[in-house]
Design a protein around this motif. Structure first.
Motif, PDB file in Angstrom:
ATOM      1  N   ALA A  96       0.847  -1.183   0.000  1.00 13.44           N
ATOM      2  CA  ALA A  96       0.000   0.000   0.000  1.00 13.44           C
ATOM      3  C   ALA A  96       0.886   1.238   0.000  1.00 13.44           C
ATOM      4  CB  ALA A  96      -0.899  -0.012   1.230  1.00 13.44           C
ATOM      5  N   PRO A  97       0.345   2.385  -0.442  1.00 15.31           N
ATOM      6  CA  PRO A  97       1.146   3.614  -0.479  1.00 15.31           C
ATOM      7  C   PRO A  97       1.729   3.939   0.886  1.00 15.31           C
ATOM      8  CG  PRO A  97      -0.882   3.909  -1.689  1.00 15.31           C
ATOM      9  CD  PRO A  97      -0.995   2.576  -1.005  1.00 15.31           C
ATOM     10  N   GLY A  98       3.028   4.174   0.916  1.00 12.66           N
ATOM     11  CA  GLY A  98       3.693   4.554   2.157  1.00 12.66           C
ATOM     12  C   GLY A  98       3.959   3.415   3.108  1.00 12.66           C
ATOM     13  N   LYS A  99       3.672   2.189   2.679  1.00 10.08           N
ATOM     14  CA  LYS A  99       3.877   1.031   3.548  1.00 10.08           C
ATOM     15  C   LYS A  99       4.828   0.047   2.905  1.00 10.08           C
ATOM     16  CE  LYS A  99      -0.508   1.215   6.030  1.00 10.08           C
ATOM     17  NZ  LYS A  99      -1.679   0.419   6.502  1.00 10.08           N
ATOM     18  N   GLN A 100       5.360  -0.834   3.733  1.00  6.96           N
ATOM     19  CA  GLN A 100       6.253  -1.870   3.231  1.00  6.96           C
ATOM     20  C   GLN A 100       5.450  -2.988   2.568  1.00  6.96           C
ATOM     21  OE1 GLN A 100       8.662  -3.101   6.621  1.00  6.96           O
ATOM     22  NE2 GLN A 100      10.319  -1.777   5.917  1.00  6.96           N
ATOM     23  N   ARG A 101       6.089  -3.670   1.646  1.00 11.56           N
ATOM     24  CA  ARG A 101       5.458  -4.828   1.030  1.00 11.56           C
ATOM     25  C   ARG A 101       5.260  -5.904   2.085  1.00 11.56           C
ATOM     26  NH1 ARG A 101       7.713  -6.876  -4.711  1.00 11.56           N
ATOM     27  NH2 ARG A 101       7.481  -4.612  -4.994  1.00 11.56           N
ATOM     28  N   GLU A 102       4.086  -6.536   2.077  1.00 12.46           N
ATOM     29  CA  GLU A 102       3.790  -7.561   3.051  1.00 12.46           C
ATOM     30  C   GLU A 102       3.258  -8.816   2.382  1.00 12.46           C
ATOM     31  OE1 GLU A 102       0.639  -6.441   5.727  1.00 12.46           O
ATOM     32  OE2 GLU A 102      -0.772  -5.999   4.114  1.00 12.46           O
ATOM     33  N   LEU A 103       3.516  -9.942   3.020  1.00 13.06           N
ATOM     34  CA  LEU A 103       3.003 -11.213   2.536  1.00 13.06           C
ATOM     35  C   LEU A 103       1.506 -11.292   2.805  1.00 13.06           C
ATOM     36  CD1 LEU A 103       3.479 -14.118   1.428  1.00 13.06           C
ATOM     37  CD2 LEU A 103       3.809 -14.806   3.824  1.00 13.06           C
ATOM     38  N   VAL A 104       0.752 -11.643   1.780  1.00  9.09           N
ATOM     39  CA  VAL A 104      -0.692 -11.832   1.924  1.00  9.09           C
ATOM     40  C   VAL A 104      -1.013 -13.313   2.119  1.00  9.09           C
ATOM     41  CG1 VAL A 104      -2.937 -11.580   0.807  1.00  9.09           C
ATOM     42  CG2 VAL A 104      -1.180  -9.807   0.513  1.00  9.09           C
ATOM     43  N   ALA A 105      -0.476 -14.148   1.231  1.00  9.13           N
ATOM     44  CA  ALA A 105      -0.759 -15.585   1.303  1.00  9.13           C
ATOM     45  C   ALA A 105       0.302 -16.327   0.525  1.00  9.13           C
ATOM     46  CB  ALA A 105      -2.141 -15.897   0.745  1.00  9.13           C
ATOM     47  N   GLY A 106       0.581 -17.553   0.955  1.00  6.08           N
ATOM     48  CA  GLY A 106       1.536 -18.387   0.261  1.00  6.08           C
ATOM     49  C   GLY A 106       0.991 -19.798   0.104  1.00  6.08           C
ATOM     50  N   ILE A 107       1.520 -20.511  -0.886  1.00  6.87           N
ATOM     51  CA  ILE A 107       1.091 -21.888  -1.126  1.00  6.87           C
ATOM     52  C   ILE A 107       2.278 -22.688  -1.629  1.00  6.87           C
ATOM     53  CG2 ILE A 107       0.272 -21.327  -3.468  1.00  6.87           C
ATOM     54  CD1 ILE A 107      -1.966 -23.442  -2.976  1.00  6.87           C
ATOM     55  N   THR A 108       2.480 -23.864  -1.044  1.00  5.62           N
ATOM     56  CA  THR A 108       3.580 -24.714  -1.478  1.00  5.62           C
ATOM     57  C   THR A 108       3.166 -25.507  -2.716  1.00  5.62           C
ATOM     58  OG1 THR A 108       2.933 -26.646  -0.200  1.00  5.62           O
ATOM     59  CG2 THR A 108       4.225 -24.963   0.955  1.00  5.62           C
ATOM     60  N   SER A 109       4.124 -26.222  -3.277  1.00  2.00           N
ATOM     61  CA  SER A 109       3.824 -27.042  -4.453  1.00  2.00           C
ATOM     62  C   SER A 109       2.867 -28.180  -4.110  1.00  2.00           C
ATOM     63  CB  SER A 109       5.110 -27.596  -5.057  1.00  2.00           C
ATOM     64  OG  SER A 109       5.819 -28.354  -4.090  1.00  2.00           O
ATOM     65  N   HIS A 110       2.791 -28.526  -2.826  1.00  2.00           N
ATOM     66  CA  HIS A 110       1.884 -29.590  -2.390  1.00  2.00           C
ATOM     67  C   HIS A 110       0.545 -29.052  -1.917  1.00  2.00           C
ATOM     68  CE1 HIS A 110       5.030 -32.553  -2.807  1.00  2.00           C
ATOM     69  NE2 HIS A 110       5.829 -31.795  -2.093  1.00  2.00           N
ATOM     70  N   GLY A 111       0.391 -27.716  -1.963  1.00  2.00           N
ATOM     71  CA  GLY A 111      -0.905 -27.137  -1.627  1.00  2.00           C
ATOM     72  C   GLY A 111      -1.069 -26.649  -0.205  1.00  2.00           C
TER      73      GLY A 111
END
Length: 121
Positions: free
Chosen positions: A40-55
């Motif tokens: 977001a403007p003025g903020k650091q990049r943040e992780l929203v969601a992740g998924i492995t190759s196995h789901g």
């Protein structure tokens, strides 16, 4: 050469839904973990969601129960289904993927160009 191309961003309303897609293409041997980040403007990049190759999935606390990450391994594509959108979800969303390149079998993290999501109240 590897590319990640995002699509599906745009303008959404509070309480509404949007779906993002990110397709990996190029000299790919294997796509490993994939993820969505946002900035977001003025903020650091943040992780929203992740998924492995196995789901296996993980989510930021701020989106748990509202967002769902999934992937189609046959298409080297990751999705982010966003429900119950809030104005604070407004950000540029980036996908990332850990990819093993076919000719060298070296792995590296690749990023998409970003797609804007704007949620109006």
């Amino acid at each position: 050469q590897v590319q990640l191309v995002e699509s599906g961003g745009g303008l959404g309303q509070a309480g509404g839904s949007l779906r993002l897609s990110c397709a990996a293409s190029g000299n790919i041997f294997r796509v490993n973990a994939m993820a969505w980040y946002r900035q977001a403007p003025g903020k650091q990049r943040e992780l929203v969601a992740g998924i492995t190759s196995h789901g296996y999935t993980n989510y930021a606390d701020s989106v748990k129960g509202r967002f769902a990450i999934s992937r189609d391994n046959a298409k080297n594509t990751v999705y982010l289904q966003m429900h119950s959108l809030k104005p604070e979800d407004t950000a540029v969303y980036y996908c990332s993927a850990a990819i093993t390149v076919a000719d060298t079998l070296m792995s590296a993290e690749y990023w998409g160009q970003g797609t804007q999501v704007t949620v109006s109240s």
